[in-house]
Scaffold this motif. Structure first.
Motif, PDB file in Angstrom:
ATOM      1  N   ARG A  34       0.857  -1.182   0.000  1.00 43.09           N
ATOM      2  CA  ARG A  34       0.000   0.000   0.000  1.00 43.09           C
ATOM      3  C   ARG A  34       0.881   1.215   0.000  1.00 43.09           C
ATOM      4  O   ARG A  34       1.502   1.515   1.019  1.00 43.09           O
ATOM      5  CB  ARG A  34      -0.828   0.032   1.274  1.00 43.09           C
ATOM      6  N   SER A  50     -13.385  -4.328  -4.940  1.00 37.50           N
ATOM      7  CA  SER A  50     -12.403  -3.479  -4.256  1.00 37.50           C
ATOM      8  C   SER A  50     -12.763  -3.341  -2.783  1.00 37.50           C
ATOM      9  O   SER A  50     -13.924  -3.187  -2.434  1.00 37.50           O
ATOM     10  CB  SER A  50     -12.384  -2.103  -4.925  1.00 37.50           C
ATOM     11  N   LYS A  53      -8.564  -8.515  -0.362  1.00 35.42           N
ATOM     12  CA  LYS A  53      -7.647  -9.352  -1.143  1.00 35.42           C
ATOM     13  C   LYS A  53      -6.187  -9.077  -0.757  1.00 35.42           C
ATOM     14  O   LYS A  53      -5.413  -9.985  -0.450  1.00 35.42           O
ATOM     15  CB  LYS A  53      -7.842  -9.094  -2.641  1.00 35.42           C
ATOM     16  N   THR A  54      -5.833  -7.824  -0.808  1.00 33.40           N
ATOM     17  CA  THR A  54      -4.444  -7.458  -0.504  1.00 33.40           C
ATOM     18  C   THR A  54      -4.099  -7.823   0.935  1.00 33.40           C
ATOM     19  O   THR A  54      -3.012  -8.324   1.225  1.00 33.40           O
ATOM     20  CB  THR A  54      -4.225  -5.959  -0.751  1.00 33.40           C
ATOM     21  N   THR A  55      -5.086  -7.593   1.812  1.00 31.57           N
ATOM     22  CA  THR A  55      -4.852  -7.931   3.213  1.00 31.57           C
ATOM     23  C   THR A  55      -4.553  -9.423   3.360  1.00 31.57           C
ATOM     24  O   THR A  55      -3.612  -9.823   4.063  1.00 31.57           O
ATOM     25  CB  THR A  55      -6.084  -7.553   4.043  1.00 31.57           C
TER      26      THR A  55
END
Ligand SMILES: Nc1ncnc2c1ncn2[C@@H]1O[C@H](COP(=O)(O)OP(=O)(O)OP(=O)(O)O)[C@@H](O)[C@H]1O
Ligand SMILES: [Mg+2]
Lengths: 840, 229
Positions: A382, B43, B47-49
């Motif tokens: 991020r 979004s 997912k990224t987490t």
């Protein structure tokens, strides 16, 4: 952790920033250079003093006394033997017939022989070998320049006229600066007008010894000490003279060392501030390394290695510059040095200076480097991940800060003459730093907050830019402000002092003093003044006396008693007056002033408070005075405060009328000359008629003041220069560090339709405002400091001349603008595409 | 076959002030050597987490992750970093090449971190494999986005990882470049047996993997097995 990776990655990672890093470190380079040059100079000075020790005194041993040596001492001098040479020194008017002007000078009358070691350097060379036989004079170069006198002209001292054989350039025992305060004239002792030494002037009698048999002068002196003391005869040996000089000079160069300390501190702050931004730009890199398995220690090590590398480069460069600078110091200080300092590189000084520089760099980069620890690998996923909490919550931040602070304090203590001065200096500096930091942050915040929305966009945007993320506005305001502060404090206090002297010289105040007037000369001198058309503003009798006893305990007895501390006040010769009233410059603080003595009981005298404290006496204490052989019993019946700054005849002790009328006295007469020319005419007329009468005019005092002040000012300007330079370096690094950000800003503005011209204007506003805020911070603080100085130290009325301060303000703004614009070159002309592509 | 990644009952809650936000809620799955796996979802669905947790970049609120036999929950930060260095490759949506390093040096970083020597040839071969054999000395700013991502891919494979995590690796690339990159990824998966974990919005890319995990509001709403083509 792989050392190899750390080193090689640190090197690769620095690619593209190396020139920038050189800039970051250049503030440190200045500090190291200052240290190396000052300490190296100090070492050379010490060596020079050791090598030329004997020429410092010009002899192996010397005796000196305020009175002609008494018979027992004369006998002693006889018995000591060796080669001897006497000299008698006193102040007297020197009259130069060629320009027709006179001035107070220190006359030193010599016998052949002295100096036994070293020489009096003159121009033309060798004049010192001839003047004794030729009955000529050697005159201080500064004095000859002042009166435009040439070799071959003549000078009159008392009733004797001497041809000037040469100008004095260097003498043993005294540095050239002495000539600024009281110019010297060397004449032969034989043929001296002895009325000058008998009529009231303070005279110093000396005898110099040379021991060709190699006797131990220190041992000899120690064995004679008691006899000499009893006769009030001072003595000096080579070792003592050497110790005295090296103590004085050590203090001088240690003081200079504190200058180095300050520039190093600023340099450290500059480096820290640059590294702070640099590290922020490296967060993405660190995060990726962490994703790929680098440990926290490895990533911190990478940047620590870079910091150490920077420190080493800074230390090397600094040493280099410092060794170069060192050649300048002796030139600048030569007037104050008793010896010629030969240039040599002092390796201990270079090592110490660069070691301290390296240490300070590392200490100061630790704080910003801590940020690396808190970079999480998540930051790679991020971008713009959460801003981390305030560093104040991180215990390591406090550890790093404490280390940096204690390192600096330790260093100040090493450099300062003693630990108290070092601590005091650190504390003072910390206070100034805090106040400056507070004031500058207030100013910046206020400016951003209160910029009226009605101002043109260009100005509002420029001001807002000071608050862009990662800005170093505070740091820049701070160091530029500090430099401005130093310079303007100097300006302000100089103005206060000069103004005060102007007050002294203005209006109806006296500006010319004549003294050593014998009782029978008072009337004719006053008449002469009347003829010249100037008023006699005061005419005061002065009687010289010494302390014989306090409350029946004699000074001699006190001297024997080692438990008591005798001060200058016990030993000095007092010049007292008698009158029936107090003057305008005196204020009674205790007791009652008695103006008349009826001849019964102890004489009621009034003491000045400070000298009473120094002597440890109070109201009702009894003092026995030795008035040139006659003992007088007095009692302190009042204490006075004296305003010494008024150009009046002021006294430690004032006697009543009816006590001293019979004592041998001389008079002081004060008058006021309309201009320099009248003053010069008056002085030559008086010295022509009465050679023993000395005079001083206010212009002379002003000149001396100016000479002293300009030397001090030089050192302060030097400090100010360093801090302004540091400020400009921080500015340059800040601009360069934020290059990419600025490019993006300008691209954005251009995309939104701003012209190149507008972009440049915004930038100019930003730098100008920055310079304005910095200079204003410094000047505001200086006004406060100047006011405190004038109120507490000079006890003078505070005056403020706006013009020099405004000039300073303008200069700092201009400098900031120029440096800022120069370093932004190219930033605003970059193609939009370039910026969009790169992801730095 | 050996289990490479085992996720059990994984829950992640973010607290901001008094409010807490559960981003992942009891997610479980197992991946074996050579598997290909994609995580899809709208979004903000986590997912990224999830990917970050699997790779040990962050710690879970609850649940366990076992990566190549290491229980990530019981390891400290630096130990997790070592596990990553030995077993994991990573590709980011925004490439994340180190700007001061050349393409070749960027590829070598993970190997150098491990203290390996004589890796230049391997790195060069990898770059050749992704079609950049002639761009070794170029800096990231001198490469196009697609080229940068290929360098990143080579970097991800230098340590011969057991598992590759990729967070929208083609999200910033055009269709043609994406296709090329996907080609390389799957080829490396086949030849080296590397387990592939992709986060993607691209349905077509997802359909090329063996299994798809669909997230919605932090819950695994569906796990489908894609029939082999
Ligand atoms: N450190 C954090 N603190 C608070 N909330 C967070 C934090 N990190 C992520 N979130 C929240 O968790 C949720 C899931 O984020 P995540 O990045 O995993 O979504 P995503 O599925 O990858 O979305 P996208 O497809 O947009 O990349 C989001 O609502 C996000 O705001
Ligand atoms: Mg995402």
């Amino acid at each position: 952790m792989s050392m190899r990776f750390t080193a090689s990655f640190a090197w690769r990672d620095s690619r593209g920033s190396r020139r920038r890093m050189l800039l970051f470190i250049s503030s440190m380079v200045l500090g190291v250079a200052a240290l190396v040059s000052i300490n190296s100079f100090g070492d050379n000075l010490e060596r020079a003093i050791d090598n030329e020790a004997r020429t410092l005194l010009g002899a192996d041993l010397s005796f000196e006394s305020d009175n002609p040596f008494p018979d027992d001492i004369e006998a002693l001098i006889d018995s000591i033997g060796g080669n001897q040479s006497r000299r008698t020194s006193f102040s007297s008017m020197a009259f130069f017939p060629a320009p027709g002007k006179a001035r107070l000078a220190t006359v030193r009358a010599h016998e052949p022989g002295y100096p036994f070691y070293g020489s009096v350097v003159t121009e033309p060379a060798g004049a010192a070998d001839r003047y004794l036989e030729a009955a000529g004079a050697l005159v201080d170069g500064t004095l000859m320049n002042q009166f435009e006198v040439e070799t071959g002209d003549s000078v009159r001292i008392g009733n004797q006229t001497y041809p000037i054989l040469g100008r004095i350039l260097e003498t043993p025992r005294e540095s050239a600066a002495v000539g600024l305060f009281s110019p010297r004239i060397y004449i032969p002792l034989a043929g001296l007008d002895t009325t000058l030494t008998t009529l009231g002037s303070r005279v110093e009698y000396e005898v110099y010894f040379q021991f060709p048999d190699g006797r131990d002068a220190d041992a000899l002196r120690d064995s004679l000490q008691a006899t000499l003391r009893a006769a009030d005869v001072g003595s000096d040996t080579v070792r003592e003279e050497q110790e005295g000089w090296s103590r004085a000079l050590t203090n001088l160069y240690r003081f200079l060392g504190l200058v180095g300390f300050m520039s190093l501190l600023l340099g450290g702050l500059g480096v820290a501030s640059s590294i702070h931004v640099y590290v922020k730009q490296r967060i993405a890199t660190v995060a990726v390394l962490r994703v790929y398995g680098a440990s926290v220690a490895t990533t911190v090590a990478v940047y620590l290695v870079q910091a150490i590398g920077m420190g080493i480069v800074g230390a090397l460069l600094g040493s280099f510059v410092g060794v170069g600078l060192q050649t300048l110091i002796p030139v600048l200080l030569s007037d104050f040095l008793p010896v010629d300092v030969v240039f040599a590189v002092s390796w201990p000084a270079v090592l110490l200076g660069s070691g301290i520089g390296l240490g300070v760099t590392i200490l100061f980069t630790l704080m910003p480097l801590l940020r690396v620890r808190s970079v999480s690998p998540l930051d790679a996923l991020r971008s713009g991940a959460d801003e981390h909490a305030s560093p104040l919550r991180d215990p390591w931040w406090w550890v790093a800060t404490a280390m940096a602070a204690s390192g600096l304090v330790a260093f100040a203590i090493i450099q300062a003459p003693d630990w108290k001065v070092g601590l005091g200096y650190s504390a003072g500096l910390a206070a100034v730093f805090l106040v400056l930091a507070g004031l500058s942050s207030l100013l910046v915040k206020g400016l951003v907050r209160f910029t009226p929305a009605s101002l043109p966009y260009v100005i509002r945007q420029g001001v807002a830019n000071l608050y862009r993320p990662n800005n170093q506005t505070l740091m820049m305001v701070f160091s530029l402000g500090l430099g401005t502060f130093l310079i303007s404090t100097l300006l302000v206090s100089q103005q206060v002092l000069l103004d005060q002297l102007d007050v002294l010289g203005g209006g109806e105040q006296p500006n010319l003093i004549m003294y050593d007037i014998q009782p029978d000369q008072v009337a004719p001198v006053e008449q002469l003044l009347a003829q010249q058309g100037v008023p006699v503003m005061s005419s005061v009798p002065i009687v010289t006396m010494r302390l014989e006893a306090i409350n029946d305990e004699t000074i001699d007895a006190m001297r024997e008693d080692t438990t008591q501390r005798l001060s200058w006040a016990h030993r000095r010769e007092y010049r007292s007056t008698f009158r029936s009233t107090l003057t305008k410059s005196e204020t009674l603080v205790e007791g009652a002033f008695q103006g008349i003595w009826d001849g019964t009981g102890a004489i009621p005298v009034s003491a000045e408070v400070d000298v009473a404290e120094e002597l440890g006496v109070d109201l009702g204490d009894r003092i026995t005075w030795n008035v040139q052989g006659v003992m007088l019993d007095a009692e302190i019946t009042s204490l006075r405060e004296v305003d010494w700054q008024r150009l009046e005849t002021n006294f430690f002790f004032v006697f009543p009328e009816g006590a001293l009328e019979q004592a041998p006295a001389f008079h002081v007469v004060m008058t006021r000359a309309a201009d320099d020319e009248q003053s010069a005419r008056l002085q030559s007329a008086v010295v022509e008629a009465y050679p023993n009468v000395s005079s001083i005019d206010l212009a002379l005092i002003l000149g001396v003041f100016d000479a002293i002040f300009s030397r001090i000012a030089f050192i302060i300007r030097f400090m100010a220069l360093f801090s302004i330079l540091t400020g400009l370096i921080v500015l340059a690094s800040a601009v360069i560090v934020s290059r990419f950000q600025r490019m993006q800003e300008s691209v954005l503005l251009k995309t939104l339709g701003a012209s190149r011209h507008t972009v440049l204007q915004i930038m100019a506003v930003e730098y100008t405002v920055l310079g304005f805020v910095s200079a204003l911070t410094g000047i505001l603080l200086a006004i406060i400091a100047g006011w405190s100085l004038s109120y507490f130290v000079f006890e003078a009325t505070f005056v403020l001349h706006a013009v020099p301060l405004l000039l300073l303000l303008g200069t700092v703004m201009l400098l900031t603008l120029v440096i800022g614009m120069l370093n932004s070159r190219g930033v605003y002309e970059r193609e939009t595409m370039d910026v969009l592509r790169s992801e730095i | 076959m050996a289990v490479v990644l085992s996720v059990r009952d994984l829950t992640k809650t973010f607290k901001s002030g008094s409010r807490s936000l559960t981003v992942l809620d009891s997610v479980s799955f197992d991946l074996e050597e050579g598997d290909t796996f994609s995580i899809v979802g709208p979004s903000g669905s986590g997912k990224t987490t999830l990917l970050g947790l699997c790779a040990g970049l962050d710690g879970p609120t609850r649940g366990s992750i076992s990566l190549c036999g290491h229980d990530m929950g019981s390891l400290g930060e630096d130990e997790r970093a070592r596990v990553r260095n030995e077993h994991v490759g990573f590709v980011f949506q925004s490439f994340r090449l180190l700007p001061t390093l050349t393409a070749l040096e960027n590829v070598m970083v993970p190997a150098e971190l491990r203290g390996r020597r004589g890796i230049v040839d391997g790195a060069r071969d990898l770059l050749a494999e992704v079609g950049l054999g002639d761009r070794l000395g170029h800096y990231p700013t001198q490469l196009s986005g697609g080229e940068q991502q290929r360098v990143a891919l080579a970097r991800a494979f230098i340590n011969k990882p057991d598992i590759l995590f990729a967070d929208e690796p083609t999200g910033n690339l055009d269709a043609e470049t994406s296709a090329h990159l996907e080609e390389i990824m799957f080829r490396l998966n086949r030849t080296a047996g590397t387990t592939l974990v992709l986060v993607t919005h691209d349905a077509e890319l997802a359909s090329r993997t063996g299994r798809i995990l669909r997230l919605r509001g932090g819950k695994a709403v569906e796990q489908e097995v894609v029939p082999a083509p």
